[in-house]
Design a protein around this motif. Structure first.
Motif, mmCIF file in Angstrom:
data_model
loop_
_atom_site.group_PDB
_atom_site.id
_atom_site.type_symbol
_atom_site.label_atom_id
_atom_site.label_comp_id
_atom_site.label_asym_id
_atom_site.label_seq_id
_atom_site.Cartn_x
_atom_site.Cartn_y
_atom_site.Cartn_z
ATOM 1 N N SER A 54 0.764 -1.242 0.151
ATOM 2 C CA SER A 54 -0.158 0.195 0.056
ATOM 3 C C SER A 54 0.876 1.220 -0.090
ATOM 4 O O SER A 54 2.138 1.254 0.239
ATOM 5 N N GLY A 55 0.247 2.386 -0.368
ATOM 6 C CA GLY A 55 0.872 3.585 -0.131
ATOM 7 C C GLY A 55 1.190 4.362 1.093
ATOM 8 O O GLY A 55 1.562 5.549 1.202
ATOM 9 N N SER A 56 0.711 3.722 2.203
ATOM 10 C CA SER A 56 0.548 4.416 3.547
ATOM 11 C C SER A 56 1.998 4.956 4.155
ATOM 12 O O SER A 56 1.845 5.509 5.050
ATOM 13 N N PRO A 89 -8.164 -7.718 15.302
ATOM 14 C CA PRO A 89 -9.388 -8.150 14.805
ATOM 15 C C PRO A 89 -10.627 -6.822 14.885
ATOM 16 O O PRO A 89 -10.640 -6.367 15.880
ATOM 17 N N GLY A 90 -11.378 -6.774 13.558
ATOM 18 C CA GLY A 90 -12.403 -5.695 13.583
ATOM 19 C C GLY A 90 -11.991 -4.342 13.351
ATOM 20 O O GLY A 90 -12.768 -3.327 13.254
ATOM 21 N N SER A 91 -10.323 -4.055 13.065
ATOM 22 C CA SER A 91 -10.000 -2.884 12.943
ATOM 23 C C SER A 91 -10.058 -2.241 11.678
ATOM 24 O O SER A 91 -10.008 -1.053 11.396
ATOM 25 N N GLY A 92 -10.415 -3.323 10.759
ATOM 26 C CA GLY A 92 -10.532 -2.688 9.431
ATOM 27 C C GLY A 92 -9.643 -3.501 8.333
ATOM 28 O O GLY A 92 -9.820 -4.504 7.655
ATOM 29 N N PRO A 93 -8.141 -2.970 8.470
ATOM 30 C CA PRO A 93 -7.345 -3.980 7.421
ATOM 31 C C PRO A 93 -6.925 -5.477 7.852
ATOM 32 O O PRO A 93 -7.228 -5.733 9.141
ATOM 33 N N SER A 94 -6.940 -6.133 6.936
ATOM 34 C CA SER A 94 -6.844 -7.642 7.065
ATOM 35 C C SER A 94 -5.249 -7.901 6.554
ATOM 36 O O SER A 94 -4.742 -7.113 5.663
ATOM 37 N N ASP A 125 -3.595 5.702 12.896
ATOM 38 C CA ASP A 125 -4.427 4.753 12.885
ATOM 39 C C ASP A 125 -5.451 4.571 13.978
ATOM 40 O O ASP A 125 -5.152 5.155 15.163
ATOM 41 N N PRO A 126 -6.744 4.389 13.750
ATOM 42 C CA PRO A 126 -7.742 4.644 14.651
ATOM 43 C C PRO A 126 -7.958 3.389 15.917
ATOM 44 O O PRO A 126 -8.626 3.552 16.634
ATOM 45 N N TRP A 127 -6.948 2.549 15.791
ATOM 46 C CA TRP A 127 -7.023 1.502 16.720
ATOM 47 C C TRP A 127 -5.761 1.467 17.806
ATOM 48 O O TRP A 127 -4.596 2.138 17.307
ATOM 49 N N THR A 128 -5.616 1.021 18.849
ATOM 50 C CA THR A 128 -4.659 0.932 19.611
ATOM 51 C C THR A 128 -4.521 -0.807 19.859
ATOM 52 O O THR A 128 -5.312 -1.386 19.779
ATOM 53 N N PHE A 129 -3.080 -1.062 20.284
ATOM 54 C CA PHE A 129 -3.173 -2.728 20.448
ATOM 55 C C PHE A 129 -2.030 -2.879 21.357
ATOM 56 O O PHE A 129 -1.162 -2.167 21.690
ATOM 57 N N THR A 130 -2.012 -4.132 21.793
ATOM 58 C CA THR A 130 -1.004 -4.701 22.667
ATOM 59 C C THR A 130 -0.284 -5.782 21.706
ATOM 60 O O THR A 130 -0.917 -6.281 21.078
#
Length: 195
Positions: A54-56, A89-94, A125-130
């Motif tokens: 991707s171009g991100s 999971p559920g954040s959007g990108p796969s 990015d709209p998500w946070t994660f561990t």
């Protein structure tokens, strides 16, 4: 006067066409060996490789680049590091993405809580994660645009061409060499002609 039988396979200057064909075959074999080395050698040194699709991250790692990640302890990660991970999971990108760590906080259990951002994106990015594992893949270096070759290798006809053509050229070269040697041996055994 003593003469030997004419040997058509004795060394003769090569025609320009034969030189071009030989140079092209050699270049193709070298390119295939370099690609194979690029696929195999980093793994021997502990690097994982990923193709940027991707171009991100444009600017740092353009689309088609290949990044090589080293596996480091999560405790060594800092804001500004670029990591390759699977979003929650559920954040959007796969699938896996490669983004820069934008911030590190803590969750309610005291574990590091990460937020990433693509360099070319306006917002984080709209998500946070561990990270559940004790180690994480962090980008060590990259090679621009080589990832397109790896992506092309996922197409079966291209893969057959890249593997099959050098193998065919190698086999033809071996057969031509055996033929020359057989003719030289036959010429050496031929009786001398005296006049």
């Amino acid at each position: 006067m003593t003469t030997q039988a004419y040997d058509p396979y004795r060394w003769q200057p090569r025609s320009p066409r034969k030189r071009v064909v030989k140079a092209a075959a050699t270049a193709l074999c070298v390119a295939c060996l370099a690609l194979a080395a690029l696929m195999l050698l980093p793994g021997l040194f502990g690097y994982e490789r990923y193709v940027i699709t991707s171009g991100s991250m444009t600017g740092a790692y353009d689309r088609g680049s290949i990044v090589f990640d080293e596996v480091v302890p999560v405790s060594e990660l800092r804001v500004g590091d670029v990591i390759t991970y699977t979003p929650p999971p559920g954040s959007g990108p796969s699938g896996m993405i490669t983004h820069r760590i934008d911030s590190i906080g803590s969750d309610q259990f005291g574990r590091p809580l990460f937020r990433t951002k693509g360099d070319a994106n306006e917002t984080a990015d709209p998500w946070t994660f561990t990270l559940d594992e004790p180690t994480q893949a962090r980008v060590a270096f990259h090679i621009p645009y080589v990832g397109y070759l790896f992506a092309a290798l996922t197409v079966r006809p291209v893969r057959l061409l890249v593997i099959g053509l050098p193998a065919l050229l190698l086999a033809l070269g071996v057969l031509a060499g055996l033929r020359r040697e057989a003719h030289r041996a036959a010429a050496a055994e031929a009786p001398e002609v005296r006049s």
